[in-house]
Design a protein around this motif. Structure first.
Motif, PDB file in Angstrom:
ATOM      1  N   GLY A  87       0.853  -1.226   0.045  1.00  0.00           N
ATOM      2  CA  GLY A  87      -0.127  -0.031  -0.095  1.00  0.00           C
ATOM      3  C   GLY A  87       0.797   1.284   0.157  1.00  0.00           C
ATOM      4  N   ARG A  88       2.174   1.260  -0.099  1.00  0.00           N
ATOM      5  CA  ARG A  88       3.025   2.485  -0.191  1.00  0.00           C
ATOM      6  C   ARG A  88       3.904   2.193  -1.566  1.00  0.00           C
ATOM      7  NH1 ARG A  88       2.372  -0.206   4.465  1.00  0.00           N
ATOM      8  NH2 ARG A  88       1.496   1.133   6.203  1.00  0.00           N
ATOM      9  N   THR A  89       4.087   3.363  -1.812  1.00  0.00           N
ATOM     10  CA  THR A  89       4.826   3.566  -3.034  1.00  0.00           C
ATOM     11  C   THR A  89       6.098   3.103  -2.976  1.00  0.00           C
ATOM     12  OG1 THR A  89       5.730   5.647  -2.884  1.00  0.00           O
ATOM     13  CG2 THR A  89       3.528   5.477  -3.743  1.00  0.00           C
ATOM     14  N   PRO A  90       6.921   2.878  -3.859  1.00  0.00           N
ATOM     15  CA  PRO A  90       8.545   2.609  -3.819  1.00  0.00           C
ATOM     16  C   PRO A  90       9.554   3.625  -3.069  1.00  0.00           C
ATOM     17  CG  PRO A  90       7.776   1.450  -5.699  1.00  0.00           C
ATOM     18  CD  PRO A  90       6.435   2.474  -5.220  1.00  0.00           C
ATOM     19  N   GLU A  91       8.595   4.972  -3.650  1.00  0.00           N
ATOM     20  CA  GLU A  91       9.495   6.127  -3.162  1.00  0.00           C
ATOM     21  C   GLU A  91       9.447   6.315  -1.718  1.00  0.00           C
ATOM     22  OE1 GLU A  91       8.796   6.302  -7.188  1.00  0.00           O
ATOM     23  OE2 GLU A  91       7.369   6.129  -5.653  1.00  0.00           O
ATOM     24  N   MET A  92       8.036   5.989  -1.048  1.00  0.00           N
ATOM     25  CA  MET A  92       7.675   5.879   0.119  1.00  0.00           C
ATOM     26  C   MET A  92       8.581   4.971   1.123  1.00  0.00           C
ATOM     27  SD  MET A  92       3.807   6.496   0.546  1.00  0.00           S
ATOM     28  CE  MET A  92       2.735   7.122  -0.426  1.00  0.00           C
ATOM     29  N   ILE A  93       8.876   3.724   0.668  1.00  0.00           N
ATOM     30  CA  ILE A  93       9.466   2.718   1.203  1.00  0.00           C
ATOM     31  C   ILE A  93      10.904   2.954   1.152  1.00  0.00           C
ATOM     32  CG2 ILE A  93      10.245   0.275   1.185  1.00  0.00           C
ATOM     33  CD1 ILE A  93       7.313   0.055  -0.039  1.00  0.00           C
ATOM     34  N   GLU A  94      11.443   3.470  -0.068  1.00  0.00           N
ATOM     35  CA  GLU A  94      12.911   3.914   0.170  1.00  0.00           C
ATOM     36  C   GLU A  94      13.242   4.941   1.049  1.00  0.00           C
ATOM     37  OE1 GLU A  94      16.732   4.549  -1.279  1.00  0.00           O
ATOM     38  OE2 GLU A  94      15.520   2.869  -1.783  1.00  0.00           O
ATOM     39  N   GLN A  95      12.176   5.984   1.314  1.00  0.00           N
ATOM     40  CA  GLN A  95      12.621   7.251   2.049  1.00  0.00           C
ATOM     41  C   GLN A  95      12.589   6.464   3.562  1.00  0.00           C
ATOM     42  OE1 GLN A  95       9.301  10.085   2.392  1.00  0.00           O
ATOM     43  NE2 GLN A  95      10.779  11.618   3.155  1.00  0.00           N
TER      44      GLN A  95
END
Length: 134
Positions: free
Chosen positions: A77-85
């Motif tokens: 449910g989270r974008t790859p960018e959110m996970i990376e951050q």
């Protein structure tokens, strides 16, 4: 979920405060936000657990090597960018916590984030209502 499980070699208990690391990483997880400013993770589902290993062989086993493995499990449910951050934030907090230890001894630190579809996921708790007050 999110659940962050930390496994580490036991000699680190004498060299750093693992309870402090758990609190720091929990704070880091709870500070993460969606682009709209809402919390990325629910407070009542956030867990950080740390366990010293009973037995371990690090590298070739010939030295007093230390190791920290952080496994961060999140639901989809989270974008790859959110996970990376959030991954970069957790890694930075972990590196800062272990900076003095890292300067004194050989130590490996690994952070892995697993996002997944659970084959079976059962939850029974009464923590969420404590944090879902209007």
């Amino acid at each position: 979920m999110p659940h962050l499980i930390i496994q580490y070699t036991p000699q680190l208990d004498a060299e750093t405060n693992m309870a402090e690391l758990c609190q720091t990483l929990s704070n880091t997880m709870l500070a993460a936000q969606h682009p709209d400013g809402k919390a990325l993770f629910p407070i009542g589902a956030t867990r950080v657990l740390a366990f010293a290993t009973t037995h371990a062989v690090i590298a070739d086993g010939s030295g007093d090597y230390a190791y920290v493995y952080l496994n961060f499990r999140i639901a989809k449910g989270r974008t790859p960018e959110m996970i990376e951050q959030v991954g970069q934030s957790l890694l930075a907090a972990t590196q800062a916590h272990f900076a003095k230890v890292f300067a004194k001894r050989p130590i490996g630190i690994t952070l892995q984030i697993d996002e997944g579809h659970e084959v079976f996921n059962a939850v029974h708790n009464n923590l969420h209502p404590l944090f879902n007050k209007p």
